[in-house]
Design an enzyme around this catalytic site. Structure first.
Site, PDB file in Angstrom:
ATOM      1  N   HIS A 266       6.569  -0.064  -1.626  1.00  0.00           N
ATOM      2  CA  HIS A 266       6.855  -1.492  -1.508  1.00  0.00           C
ATOM      3  C   HIS A 266       8.352  -1.714  -1.587  1.00  0.00           C
ATOM      4  CE1 HIS A 266       6.567  -5.816  -2.033  1.00  0.00           C
ATOM      5  NE2 HIS A 266       5.355  -5.679  -1.522  1.00  0.00           N
ATOM      6  N   ASP A 317      -2.555  -3.433  -0.161  1.00  0.00           N
ATOM      7  CA  ASP A 317      -3.418  -3.034   0.945  1.00  0.00           C
ATOM      8  C   ASP A 317      -4.295  -1.821   0.648  1.00  0.00           C
ATOM      9  OD1 ASP A 317      -2.720  -5.019   2.792  1.00  0.00           O
ATOM     10  OD2 ASP A 317      -0.845  -4.002   3.230  1.00  0.00           O
TER      11      ASP A 317
HETATM   12  N1  ACO Z   1       4.378   7.041   2.525  1.00  0.00           N
HETATM   13  C1  ACO Z   1       5.305   8.020   2.513  1.00  0.00           C
HETATM   14  N2  ACO Z   1       6.604   7.802   2.306  1.00  0.00           N
HETATM   15  C2  ACO Z   1       6.992   6.535   2.101  1.00  0.00           C
HETATM   16  C3  ACO Z   1       6.087   5.467   2.093  1.00  0.00           C
HETATM   17  C4  ACO Z   1       4.734   5.761   2.312  1.00  0.00           C
HETATM   18  N3  ACO Z   1       3.824   4.802   2.318  1.00  0.00           N
HETATM   19  N4  ACO Z   1       6.748   4.330   1.841  1.00  0.00           N
HETATM   20  C5  ACO Z   1       8.024   4.656   1.712  1.00  0.00           C
HETATM   21  N5  ACO Z   1       8.165   5.993   1.865  1.00  0.00           N
HETATM   22  C6  ACO Z   1       9.408   6.739   1.800  1.00  0.00           C
HETATM   23  C7  ACO Z   1      10.162   6.624   3.113  1.00  0.00           C
HETATM   24  O1  ACO Z   1       9.785   7.597   4.034  1.00  0.00           O
HETATM   25  C8  ACO Z   1      11.571   6.755   2.652  1.00  0.00           C
HETATM   26  O2  ACO Z   1      11.810   8.107   2.352  1.00  0.00           O
HETATM   27  P1  ACO Z   1      13.224   8.794   2.704  1.00  0.00           P
HETATM   28  O3  ACO Z   1      14.223   8.039   1.844  1.00  0.00           O
HETATM   29  O4  ACO Z   1      13.027  10.197   2.342  1.00  0.00           O
HETATM   30  O5  ACO Z   1      13.456   8.537   4.154  1.00  0.00           O
HETATM   31  C9  ACO Z   1      11.577   6.011   1.315  1.00  0.00           C
HETATM   32  O6  ACO Z   1      10.247   6.147   0.821  1.00  0.00           O
HETATM   33  C10 ACO Z   1      11.911   4.543   1.433  1.00  0.00           C
HETATM   34  O7  ACO Z   1      11.020   3.960   2.376  1.00  0.00           O
HETATM   35  P2  ACO Z   1      11.361   2.771   3.336  1.00  0.00           P
HETATM   36  O8  ACO Z   1      10.384   2.752   4.468  1.00  0.00           O
HETATM   37  O9  ACO Z   1      12.827   2.799   3.691  1.00  0.00           O
HETATM   38  O10 ACO Z   1      11.101   1.544   2.366  1.00  0.00           O
HETATM   39  P3  ACO Z   1      11.085   0.038   2.783  1.00  0.00           P
HETATM   40  O11 ACO Z   1      11.406  -0.721   1.584  1.00  0.00           O
HETATM   41  O12 ACO Z   1      11.911  -0.172   4.015  1.00  0.00           O
HETATM   42  O13 ACO Z   1       9.568  -0.203   3.253  1.00  0.00           O
HETATM   43  C11 ACO Z   1       7.254  -0.380   3.117  1.00  0.00           C
HETATM   44  C12 ACO Z   1       8.567  -0.671   2.411  1.00  0.00           C
HETATM   45  C13 ACO Z   1       7.309  -0.916   4.552  1.00  0.00           C
HETATM   46  C14 ACO Z   1       6.123  -1.105   2.385  1.00  0.00           C
HETATM   47  C15 ACO Z   1       7.009   1.132   3.112  1.00  0.00           C
HETATM   48  O14 ACO Z   1       6.825   1.579   1.790  1.00  0.00           O
HETATM   49  C16 ACO Z   1       5.854   1.528   3.983  1.00  0.00           C
HETATM   50  O15 ACO Z   1       6.029   1.714   5.194  1.00  0.00           O
HETATM   51  N6  ACO Z   1       4.614   1.672   3.395  1.00  0.00           N
HETATM   52  C17 ACO Z   1       3.448   1.976   4.189  1.00  0.00           C
HETATM   53  C18 ACO Z   1       2.928   0.738   4.908  1.00  0.00           C
HETATM   54  C19 ACO Z   1       2.287  -0.242   3.938  1.00  0.00           C
HETATM   55  O16 ACO Z   1       1.498   0.099   3.087  1.00  0.00           O
HETATM   56  N7  ACO Z   1       2.643  -1.525   4.133  1.00  0.00           N
HETATM   57  C20 ACO Z   1       2.103  -2.622   3.336  1.00  0.00           C
HETATM   58  C21 ACO Z   1       3.117  -3.148   2.369  1.00  0.00           C
HETATM   59  S1  ACO Z   1       2.462  -4.449   1.362  1.00  0.00           S
HETATM   60  C22 ACO Z   1       2.381  -5.744   2.445  1.00  0.00           C
HETATM   61  O17 ACO Z   1       3.217  -5.932   3.277  1.00  0.00           O
HETATM   62  C23 ACO Z   1       1.249  -6.600   2.363  1.00  0.00           C
END
Ligand code: ACO
Length: 374
Positions: A266, A317
């Site tokens: 998140h 989710d």
């Molecule tokens: N699985 C694996 N790795 C992850 C995940 C995940 N679900 N989420 C974040 N990471 C990792 C990224 O790959 C990144 O790693 P790195 O630094 O080695 O490249 C690091 O954690 C930071 O992730 P970002 O995507 O830059 O974080 P951001 O704050 O931009 O995104 C988000 C947040 C979109 C929720 C992200 O965690 C994600 O894509 N999760 C999966 C999709 C999801 O569950 N979305 C629902 C969110 S709740 C809602 O909107 C209702």
């Protein structure tokens, strides 16, 4: 000539992380605590209901008994989809169409049949808001009925948004405890500060565009798998993994391949999403009650594995997927259900934006070619 970043702070803020774009009284996320207008989500999940939360989000206070009664009456008198609208909805495609794409179109169409769609008075805007909140669930169940070639069922005026959604989706009166669970899901999903779809709704309304256009923008944003679309992807992942035995190695392989595990991580919560904790308990109880406990066991193992391997915690989710699955709701309706609830929060944000508006207009740092001639 100076570039955007030279004029402003000097650095591009990709994803606007940490940027405070407005003030809001609707909901707050402080550490791992989520509140709607000052009430914790745990308190509301236990003691409130969706209709009361709608009032809370729109008015910044809980309703008096007569105010809640009035809201329920207003919802009841607006919940049925108009015959003219239904006629048109039956003509738009459903085959191989994602329900969120259909919902986006249906809400846009609904605006064409609403004589107050362009209203700018508080009364007119409230009337539009009531219609959208009342009918969102009915649009989603209508989609399901139409694509299955079944007749659309009329909602029962005396019943709640949650009851009517389950009733018109399945065509039979829902069990009381399932209605309670579904209503709690609506409470949990109603608002979440400046999330992607709420921001989208505010950006559109900041141009003083109408409510329907703002809501359509929000539906488009919610659809994506990084936002509301993740709940559907979680269930598809669980089904793809298939068994408890395979879960750990499947997740490890996915993480090794730098894949994102849906339902984890998140932007704001770094110590866990409080909604996920409530939903995990609901998932455990409901899956076991329905004889589907293996889905919870698999989810829990995935949760433990992602935490130990990557330090990421589940978001709203992750466990909502197995709650909806146990209720027999089609997987591709999970994100539309999110919209059935989040419409309340979007409308609160749209009203707040109108009441204290300045158009959103950030800058982009130009990185393209320069000084070309043709
Ligand atoms: N699985 C694996 N790795 C992850 C995940 C995940 N679900 N989420 C974040 N990471 C990792 C990224 O790959 C990144 O790693 P790195 O630094 O080695 O490249 C690091 O954690 C930071 O992730 P970002 O995507 O830059 O974080 P951001 O704050 O931009 O995104 C988000 C947040 C979109 C929720 C992200 O965690 C994600 O894509 N999760 C999966 C999709 C999801 O569950 N979305 C629902 C969110 S709740 C809602 O909107 C209702």
């Amino acid at each position: 000539m100076a570039s955007a970043t030279e004029i402003y702070s000097g650095a591009v803020d990709k994803g606007l992380e940490g940027v405070v774009a407005c003030t809001t009284k609707i909901s707050s996320i402080i550490d791992a605590t989520l509140t709607y207008a000052g009430y914790t989500i745990e308190d509301l999940a236990e003691h409130s209901n969706f209709e009361e939360v709608v009032f809370l989000l729109w008015n910044n206070r809980l309703p008096k008994p007569n105010e809640l009664e009035q809201l329920r009456k207003d919802i009841a008198s607006n919940i049925k989809l108009e015959t003219e609208l239904v006629k048109v909805l039956k003509t738009i495609p459903t085959k191989n169409i994602h329900p969120m794409a259909w919902l986006r179109t249906a809400v846009s169409l609904m605006g064409l049949y609403d004589s107050q769609a362009e209203a700018t008075t508080p009364e007119g805007r409230r009337a539009v808001a009531i219609r959208l909140t009342s009918k969102m669930g009915q649009l989603v169940s209508a989609f399901e009925r139409i694509r299955m070639g079944k007749e659309i069922i009329e909602p029962v005026k005396e019943k709640s948004v949650a009851w009517n959604f389950l009733y018109t989706l399945k065509g039979k009166e829902p069990e009381t405890d399932l209605v309670k669970i579904f209503d709690t899901c609506l409470v949990l999903h109603a608002d979440h500060e400046l999330n992607c779809s709420a921001f989208a709704s505010r950006v559109t309304s900041s141009s003083l565009s109408d409510i329907y256009s703002s809501v359509v923008s929000a539906i488009g944003a919610l659809k994506g798998p990084l936002h509301g679309g993740a709940n559907e992807q979680v269930m598809l992942m669980l089904k793809k993994i298939g068994s408890l035995e395979k879960a750990k190695s499947w997740i490890k392989d996915a993480l090794d391949n730098k894949e994102k595990i849906m339902g984890f991580g998140h932007r704001v919560y770094k110590n866990g999403d409080p909604r996920a904790k409530i939903l995990a308990t609901m998932s455990e109880k409901l899956t076991k009650k329905m004889g589907e406990g293996h889905w919870y066991e698999m989810s829990k193992l995935i949760d433990d594995t992602v935490q130990s391997e990557k330090g990421l915690l589940p978001n709203v989710d992750f466990y909502s997927a197995t709650v909806y699955y146990s209720m027999g709701i089609p997987i591709d309706l999970y994100t539309p259900i999110f919209a059935v609830s989040r419409i309340s929060g979007w409308l609160a944000h749209i009203f707040e934006q109108y009441s204290n508006n300045r158009i959103y207009r950030p800058r982009g740092e130009y990185t393209g070619n320069r000084n070309l001639k043709r």
